[in-house]
Motif scaffolding. Structure first.
Motif, PDB file in Angstrom:
ATOM      1  N   LYS A  20       0.852  -0.823   0.021  1.00  0.00           N
ATOM      2  CA  LYS A  20      -0.408  -0.466  -0.115  1.00  0.00           C
ATOM      3  C   LYS A  20       1.119   1.233  -0.204  1.00  0.00           C
ATOM      4  N   LYS A  21       2.107   1.200   0.713  1.00  0.00           N
ATOM      5  CA  LYS A  21       3.556   2.667   0.831  1.00  0.00           C
ATOM      6  C   LYS A  21       4.347   1.547   1.370  1.00  0.00           C
ATOM      7  N   THR A  22       5.237   2.180   1.099  1.00  0.00           N
ATOM      8  CA  THR A  22       6.561   1.464   1.021  1.00  0.00           C
ATOM      9  C   THR A  22       7.354   3.156   1.617  1.00  0.00           C
ATOM     10  N   ARG A  23       7.438   3.480   2.530  1.00  0.00           N
ATOM     11  CA  ARG A  23       9.048   4.917   2.997  1.00  0.00           C
ATOM     12  C   ARG A  23      10.455   4.023   3.939  1.00  0.00           C
ATOM     13  N   CYS A  66       8.017  -1.952   3.219  1.00  0.00           N
ATOM     14  CA  CYS A  66       6.288  -1.543   3.062  1.00  0.00           C
ATOM     15  C   CYS A  66       6.079  -1.588   4.122  1.00  0.00           C
ATOM     16  N   SER A  67       5.184  -0.620   4.262  1.00  0.00           N
ATOM     17  CA  SER A  67       4.221  -0.533   5.790  1.00  0.00           C
ATOM     18  C   SER A  67       3.304  -1.536   6.574  1.00  0.00           C
ATOM     19  N   ASP A  88       4.370   6.974  10.247  1.00  0.00           N
ATOM     20  CA  ASP A  88       4.621   7.812   8.511  1.00  0.00           C
ATOM     21  C   ASP A  88       4.686   9.050   8.529  1.00  0.00           C
ATOM     22  N   GLU A 111       3.686  12.574   4.326  1.00  0.00           N
ATOM     23  CA  GLU A 111       2.129  13.171   3.958  1.00  0.00           C
ATOM     24  C   GLU A 111       2.550  14.816   4.951  1.00  0.00           C
TER      25      GLU A 111
END
Length: 155
Positions: free
Chosen positions: A60-63, A81-82, A125, A128
């Motif tokens: 869904k989202k990486t960081r 990965c989240s 995270d 945003e």
């Protein structure tokens, strides 16, 4: 043929039709831009819908996180990965430190639970928020600190 769900499409400026967007040329199972009698479409399921070719699951989202070894002062920035739990992150970090399992993993002075994700371990995270503030989030990566346990029984 329904290739819209997996292959990027665009509107052809010449025909006004929706076609596959292949700027580097067509590849297997992509129909030609114009009707042709020599193109066989009886191949069955296109390769991108064949589950046997699945090599992973899209996150869904990486960081990015920074892992700091407090014993050696070495730092590694890795993308995670989240959905990954800490033990999975540890498994990937082993390439940088073969004895990573012999360390206590901490964030903000608290031990991380290795069966939980970063979010579950209160490593939030903030990408945003940095985006809204027009800040470079690469300068403010969450730092995971590794503390050596002096126990090399785990490899």
């Amino acid at each position: 043929m329904d290739f819209c769900s997996m292959i990027r499409t665009h509107i052809d400026p010449t025909t006004g039709c929706k076609i596959a967007y292949t700027p580097h040329g067509r590849f297997i199972h992509i129909p030609p831009s114009f009707p042709r009698t020599d193109w066989a479409n009886d191949f069955g399921r296109p390769w991108w819908k064949d589950d046997s070719y699945c090599v992973g699951i899209l996150s869904k989202k990486t960081r990015f996180i920074k892992i700091i070894n407090t014993l050696t002062s070495q730092e590694q920035v890795i993308e995670v990965c989240s959905e990954e739990i800490m033990s999975e992150i540890l498994d990937r970090y082993v390439t940088y430190n073969a004895h990573a399992a012999s360390y206590t993993w901490k964030y903000n002075g608290k031990n991380l639970e290795m069966d939980k994700t970063l979010e579950d371990n209160t490593v939030s995270d903030e990408d945003e928020e940095f985006y809204k503030l027009s800040m470079n989030d690469d300068d403010f990566l969450p730092a995971i600190h590794l503390y050596f346990n002096d126990d090399l029984t785990e490899a």
